[in-house]
Design an enzyme around this catalytic site. Structure first.
Site, PDB file in Angstrom:
ATOM      1  N   ASN A   1      27.390  39.596  36.489  1.00 43.83           N
ATOM      2  CA  ASN A   1      27.889  40.790  37.167  1.00 43.83           C
ATOM      3  C   ASN A   1      27.086  40.921  38.454  1.00 43.83           C
ATOM      4  OD1 ASN A   1      28.614  43.309  38.066  1.00 43.83           O
ATOM      5  ND2 ASN A   1      28.159  44.368  36.145  1.00 43.83           N
TER       6      ASN A   1
ATOM      7  N   GLU B   1      30.924  45.430  27.735  1.00 39.21           N
ATOM      8  CA  GLU B   1      31.811  44.741  28.671  1.00 39.21           C
ATOM      9  C   GLU B   1      31.521  43.247  28.705  1.00 39.21           C
ATOM     10  OE1 GLU B   1      30.412  47.984  31.192  1.00 39.21           O
ATOM     11  OE2 GLU B   1      32.293  47.771  32.305  1.00 39.21           O
TER      12      GLU B   1
ATOM     13  N   ARG C   1      29.152  60.908  43.179  1.00 41.85           N
ATOM     14  CA  ARG C   1      30.527  60.954  43.713  1.00 41.85           C
ATOM     15  C   ARG C   1      31.188  62.293  43.398  1.00 41.85           C
ATOM     16  NH1 ARG C   1      32.311  55.383  40.954  1.00 41.85           N
ATOM     17  NH2 ARG C   1      30.255  54.486  41.170  1.00 41.85           N
TER      18      ARG C   1
ATOM     19  N   ARG D   1      32.360  39.485  36.111  1.00 43.58           N
ATOM     20  CA  ARG D   1      32.978  40.800  36.240  1.00 43.58           C
ATOM     21  C   ARG D   1      33.412  40.937  37.696  1.00 43.58           C
ATOM     22  NH1 ARG D   1      30.400  46.678  37.076  1.00 43.58           N
ATOM     23  NH2 ARG D   1      32.347  47.811  36.795  1.00 43.58           N
TER      24      ARG D   1
END
Ligand code: AMP
Length: 399
Positions: free
Chosen positions: A7, A384, A241, A91
């Protein structure tokens, strides 16, 4: 078969190497501060202690070189030669509408990833760099891309289109894509397993609550809606965010604060969320601590966070028509009993009943609901990397 999962971020590189005969993790680690002063590698073999290797790494090629050297190291390594790594799974954040599943990487795929840079300018370039570097350093190993967006490609148009002229969707691909797909996929599959029913029969709402956060509505194993959109900015309040916002705020801010488009995008991605509200931190451990010491802004950030997750869960219950389970995962979902309690608090009307004693747990796959609850509340640690390794094995083996 040994499979390496990568990743690659802009200044970091995370890795795990699996032995797919029993899906065990042989070693894992990460490189941080690539191209910056103080770069280092943290590596752990099996259940042994972490080792830290400080090394000046100017770029991802040097970082990947150190990862491979460490994996082959006599004392800390897990392979004798790089040829033992039979495939590499990556990923990759954005595949646009091009891929609804994982793919073996070839020139066409690389072209498609490059075309998606415009949609994910921060994420896709380092992902592509990771593939290039592995191709150079492990030329015999086939490489597979597993996309964050792929799982959400089953969303219907009613869920993925924005209320702007369709022409703009055709011209620029402006639509909702959704992210964290690999995580939503993994935990929804595990949820069906925990419920003892085929994935095709269950309706679940999965809450991936980490630094980035999203909720997904999953009907019969297929994503039908998710809170992130065109970019990972939409939806929940996150660490830094803003999440959902009236779009009219953007031009207003640009005018009042004299910002250009890059500055306003940077602001909404990096200076907002619970960080902007609490003015304490983007890390929930710090915010929860500050709130417990009486900091009202920290408490407000938490209350806004819980409220928005709860609101999405309610919306997705309506989208699904009925719900079998609500799943909590990722850093916060797995580790904060407070978040799970506060999100579930006012959901009794739909049959959610959290067992507060069972809820005092971290990072374990467990059913947290009261025995007679109509809707189960499940804590499922995400994985993941395992999905990436499995997809990689499957694609490489069938080729
Ligand atoms: P992730 O992006 O999934 O690694 O999640 C990282 C976030 O999880 C951190 O920023 C923290 O806010 C949150 N987190 C991790 N551990 C805890 C904990 N024990 N209590 C509360 N929040 C936590």
């Amino acid at each position: 078969m040994k499979i390496l999962v990568i990743n690659c971020g802009s200044s970091s590189l995370k890795y795990q190497i699996f032995d797919m005969s029993d899906e065990s993790v042989l070693a894992k680690g990460l490189v941080e501060k690539i191209g910056l002063p103080g770069s280092f590698l943290k590596h752990r073999r099996g259940d042994e202690d972490n080792i830290i290797v400080e090394s000046n790494m100017q770029n991802h090629e040097e970082a990947m070189g150190l990862v491979i050297d460490t994996l082959m190291d006599e004392k800390y390594g897990v392979v004798k030669s790089v040829d033992e790594i039979k495939a590499v799974g990556h990923r990759v954040v954005h595949a646009g509408e091009r891929y609804a599943g994982s793919v073996l990487i070839n020139e066409d795929v690389m072209q498609a990833l490059k075309q998606c840079i415009e949609l994910a300018p921060l994420h896709n370039p380092p992902n592509i760099m990771g593939v290039d570097v592995c191709a150079k350093l492990m030329p015999k190993a086939p490489q597979v891309a597993v996309f964050d967006t792929a799982f959400h490609q089953t969303m219907p148009q009613t869920a993925y289109l924005y209320g702007i002229p369709l022409e703009l969707y055709r011209k620029y691909g402006i639509r909702r894509y959704g992210f964290h797909g690999t995580s939503h996929r993994y935990v929804s599959e595990r949820a069906a397993h925990m419920l003892g029913r085929p994935a095709g029969e269950v309706k679940v709402i999965t809450c991936h609550l980490g630094n980035g956060a999203s909720v997904a509505a999953i009907d019969g194993g297929k994503s039908v809606d998710t809170s992130m959109g065109f970019t990972p900015l939409e939806g929940l309040l996150m660490g830094t965010r803003s999440g959902d916002l009236d779009p009219a705020v953007v031009p207003f801010l640009m005018e009042k604060e004299n910002m250009n488009s890059e500055q306003v995008s940077n602001f909404l991605n990096k200076k907002c969320g619970v960080m902007g509200i609490s003015e304490v931190s983007s890390d929930f451990r710090v915010i929860e601590q500050a709130a417990s010491e009486g900091n009202s802004q920290a408490q407000l950030a938490l209350d806004m966070y819980y409220y928005r997750v709860r609101k999405y869960v309610g919306a997705y219950a309506a989208a699904l028509g009925s719900v079998d389970a609500i799943v909590f995962t990722a850093g916060l979902g797995e580790n904060s009993p407070e978040v799970r309690e506060e999100v579930c608090k006012h959901l009794g009307f739909m049959g959610v009943k959290l067992d507060l004693t069972k809820n005092r747990v971290r990072g374990k796959e467990v059913d947290l609901s009261s025995d007679n609850a109509k809707v189960k509340v499940l804590l499922i640690p995400t994985n993941e990397e395992l999905i990436i390794a499995r997809d990689t094995k499957e694609l490489v083996s069938s080729h």
